[in-house]
Scaffold this motif. Sequence first.
Motif, PDB file in Angstrom:
ATOM      1  N   ARG A   1       0.838  -1.192   0.000  1.00  0.00           N
ATOM      2  CA  ARG A   1       0.000   0.000   0.000  1.00  0.00           C
ATOM      3  C   ARG A   1       0.874   1.243   0.000  1.00  0.00           C
ATOM      4  O   ARG A   1       2.023   1.204   0.435  1.00  0.00           O
ATOM      5  N   PRO A   2       0.317   2.385  -0.489  1.00  0.00           N
ATOM      6  CA  PRO A   2       1.088   3.627  -0.501  1.00  0.00           C
ATOM      7  C   PRO A   2       1.178   4.235   0.900  1.00  0.00           C
ATOM      8  O   PRO A   2       0.233   4.161   1.679  1.00  0.00           O
ATOM      9  N   PHE A   3       2.324   4.809   1.175  1.00  0.00           N
ATOM     10  CA  PHE A   3       2.575   5.531   2.428  1.00  0.00           C
ATOM     11  C   PHE A   3       3.240   6.852   2.082  1.00  0.00           C
ATOM     12  O   PHE A   3       3.753   7.024   0.981  1.00  0.00           O
ATOM     13  N   GLY A   4       3.281   7.756   3.015  1.00  0.00           N
ATOM     14  CA  GLY A   4       3.932   9.036   2.760  1.00  0.00           C
ATOM     15  C   GLY A   4       4.709   9.591   3.930  1.00  0.00           C
ATOM     16  O   GLY A   4       5.356  10.615   3.803  1.00  0.00           O
ATOM     17  N   THR A   5       4.662   8.934   5.081  1.00  0.00           N
ATOM     18  CA  THR A   5       5.349   9.468   6.258  1.00  0.00           C
ATOM     19  C   THR A   5       6.705   8.819   6.445  1.00  0.00           C
ATOM     20  O   THR A   5       6.848   7.596   6.360  1.00  0.00           O
ATOM     21  N   VAL A   6       7.692   9.646   6.701  1.00  0.00           N
ATOM     22  CA  VAL A   6       9.012   9.164   7.104  1.00  0.00           C
ATOM     23  C   VAL A   6       9.643  10.272   7.939  1.00  0.00           C
ATOM     24  O   VAL A   6       9.556  11.449   7.596  1.00  0.00           O
ATOM     25  N   ASN A   7      10.209   9.890   9.062  1.00  0.00           N
ATOM     26  CA  ASN A   7      10.739  10.881   9.989  1.00  0.00           C
ATOM     27  C   ASN A   7      12.005  10.341  10.645  1.00  0.00           C
ATOM     28  O   ASN A   7      12.081   9.162  10.983  1.00  0.00           O
ATOM     29  N   LEU A   8      12.973  11.216  10.809  1.00  0.00           N
ATOM     30  CA  LEU A   8      14.194  10.877  11.532  1.00  0.00           C
ATOM     31  C   LEU A   8      14.000  11.292  12.980  1.00  0.00           C
ATOM     32  O   LEU A   8      13.723  12.463  13.272  1.00  0.00           O
ATOM     33  N   TYR A   9      14.121  10.329  13.883  1.00  0.00           N
ATOM     34  CA  TYR A   9      13.972  10.600  15.315  1.00  0.00           C
ATOM     35  C   TYR A   9      15.008   9.774  16.059  1.00  0.00           C
ATOM     36  O   TYR A   9      15.085   8.556  15.869  1.00  0.00           O
ATOM     37  N   GLU A  10      15.805  10.438  16.867  1.00  0.00           N
ATOM     38  CA  GLU A  10      16.851   9.786  17.672  1.00  0.00           C
ATOM     39  C   GLU A  10      17.711   8.845  16.839  1.00  0.00           C
ATOM     40  O   GLU A  10      18.006   7.716  17.245  1.00  0.00           O
ATOM     41  N   GLY A  11      18.075   9.290  15.632  1.00  0.00           N
ATOM     42  CA  GLY A  11      18.980   8.525  14.787  1.00  0.00           C
ATOM     43  C   GLY A  11      18.369   7.339  14.067  1.00  0.00           C
ATOM     44  O   GLY A  11      19.095   6.518  13.515  1.00  0.00           O
ATOM     45  N   LYS A  12      17.039   7.237  14.068  1.00  0.00           N
ATOM     46  CA  LYS A  12      16.359   6.128  13.399  1.00  0.00           C
ATOM     47  C   LYS A  12      15.304   6.686  12.446  1.00  0.00           C
ATOM     48  O   LYS A  12      14.709   7.725  12.709  1.00  0.00           O
ATOM     49  N   LEU A  13      15.060   5.950  11.356  1.00  0.00           N
ATOM     50  CA  LEU A  13      13.991   6.319  10.434  1.00  0.00           C
ATOM     51  C   LEU A  13      12.693   5.653  10.872  1.00  0.00           C
ATOM     52  O   LEU A  13      12.657   4.446  11.118  1.00  0.00           O
ATOM     53  N   TYR A  14      11.638   6.461  10.931  1.00  0.00           N
ATOM     54  CA  TYR A  14      10.322   6.023  11.398  1.00  0.00           C
ATOM     55  C   TYR A  14       9.279   6.186  10.305  1.00  0.00           C
ATOM     56  O   TYR A  14       9.371   7.083   9.468  1.00  0.00           O
ATOM     57  N   ILE A  15       8.253   5.335  10.374  1.00  0.00           N
ATOM     58  CA  ILE A  15       7.035   5.514   9.592  1.00  0.00           C
ATOM     59  C   ILE A  15       5.870   5.548  10.578  1.00  0.00           C
ATOM     60  O   ILE A  15       6.037   5.219  11.762  1.00  0.00           O
ATOM     61  N   GLN A  16       4.681   5.907  10.086  1.00  0.00           N
ATOM     62  CA  GLN A  16       3.520   6.056  10.965  1.00  0.00           C
ATOM     63  C   GLN A  16       2.301   5.403  10.343  1.00  0.00           C
ATOM     64  O   GLN A  16       2.122   5.415   9.126  1.00  0.00           O
ATOM     65  N   THR A  17       1.465   4.832  11.191  1.00  0.00           N
ATOM     66  CA  THR A  17       0.168   4.299  10.778  1.00  0.00           C
ATOM     67  C   THR A  17      -0.792   4.376  11.950  1.00  0.00           C
ATOM     68  O   THR A  17      -0.468   4.953  12.994  1.00  0.00           O
ATOM     69  N   GLY A  18      -1.956   3.778  11.798  1.00  0.00           N
ATOM     70  CA  GLY A  18      -2.928   3.686  12.878  1.00  0.00           C
ATOM     71  C   GLY A  18      -3.070   2.240  13.322  1.00  0.00           C
ATOM     72  O   GLY A  18      -3.034   1.323  12.504  1.00  0.00           O
ATOM     73  N   LYS A  19      -3.218   2.039  14.626  1.00  0.00           N
ATOM     74  CA  LYS A  19      -3.332   0.687  15.173  1.00  0.00           C
ATOM     75  C   LYS A  19      -4.563  -0.058  14.657  1.00  0.00           C
ATOM     76  O   LYS A  19      -4.590  -1.283  14.679  1.00  0.00           O
ATOM     77  N   ILE A  20      -5.570   0.674  14.184  1.00  0.00           N
ATOM     78  CA  ILE A  20      -6.793   0.015  13.708  1.00  0.00           C
ATOM     79  C   ILE A  20      -6.648  -0.520  12.291  1.00  0.00           C
ATOM     80  O   ILE A  20      -7.507  -1.261  11.820  1.00  0.00           O
ATOM     81  N   LYS A  21      -5.567  -0.186  11.617  1.00  0.00           N
ATOM     82  CA  LYS A  21      -5.383  -0.603  10.218  1.00  0.00           C
ATOM     83  C   LYS A  21      -4.780  -2.008  10.129  1.00  0.00           C
ATOM     84  O   LYS A  21      -3.998  -2.418  10.988  1.00  0.00           O
ATOM     85  N   PRO A  22      -5.121  -2.741   9.068  1.00  0.00           N
ATOM     86  CA  PRO A  22      -4.546  -4.083   8.890  1.00  0.00           C
ATOM     87  C   PRO A  22      -3.012  -4.085   8.868  1.00  0.00           C
ATOM     88  O   PRO A  22      -2.388  -5.020   9.361  1.00  0.00           O
ATOM     89  N   VAL A  23      -2.381  -3.039   8.325  1.00  0.00           N
ATOM     90  CA  VAL A  23      -0.920  -2.992   8.262  1.00  0.00           C
ATOM     91  C   VAL A  23      -0.310  -3.068   9.662  1.00  0.00           C
ATOM     92  O   VAL A  23       0.734  -3.689   9.855  1.00  0.00           O
ATOM     93  N   SER A  24      -0.965  -2.471  10.635  1.00  0.00           N
ATOM     94  CA  SER A  24      -0.479  -2.534  12.017  1.00  0.00           C
ATOM     95  C   SER A  24      -0.463  -3.973  12.518  1.00  0.00           C
ATOM     96  O   SER A  24       0.534  -4.442  13.070  1.00  0.00           O
ATOM     97  N   LYS A  25      -1.565  -4.657  12.306  1.00  0.00           N
ATOM     98  CA  LYS A  25      -1.655  -6.052  12.757  1.00  0.00           C
ATOM     99  C   LYS A  25      -0.636  -6.932  12.025  1.00  0.00           C
ATOM    100  O   LYS A  25      -0.022  -7.822  12.615  1.00  0.00           O
ATOM    101  N   GLN A  26      -0.445  -6.668  10.730  1.00  0.00           N
ATOM    102  CA  GLN A  26       0.521  -7.445   9.953  1.00  0.00           C
ATOM    103  C   GLN A  26       1.934  -7.250  10.500  1.00  0.00           C
ATOM    104  O   GLN A  26       2.687  -8.212  10.663  1.00  0.00           O
TER     105      GLN A  26
END
Length: 130
Positions: A27-52
Amino acid sequence: MENVLRFLKEADVYYLATVEGDQPRVRPFGTVNLYEGKLYIQTGKIKPVSKQLMTNPKAEICAFKDGKWLRIACELIEDDSLEARKSMLDAYQNLRAMYDENDGNTQVFYMKNAVATFSSFTEEPVVIKF
């Protein structure tokens, strides 16, 4: 890692592949963030991607821009800290219409054991591990 971050931000949209049982999911995503030296992405816990990702953290990301593409094989590990969620939402203010770091739904994952490969039809691949 800075080159990976820059490419993903400039591409604007990347595709995240996960696994659900024996079925790949992309699926398409658009969030990426550098925080404390690591690359992060974001989603919602209610989405299937979270469970996967909670079942199997192995994932791949692919982005394309200007005739070049980036593939990242990694594990996506949840960071349940308020600070990590806030950092992501501060970087993407438009998400605040749907998410809040205290809503119980916002979820961020950082890339672990990442192997990023920059490719094109005209250049040798460049591999970055982080």
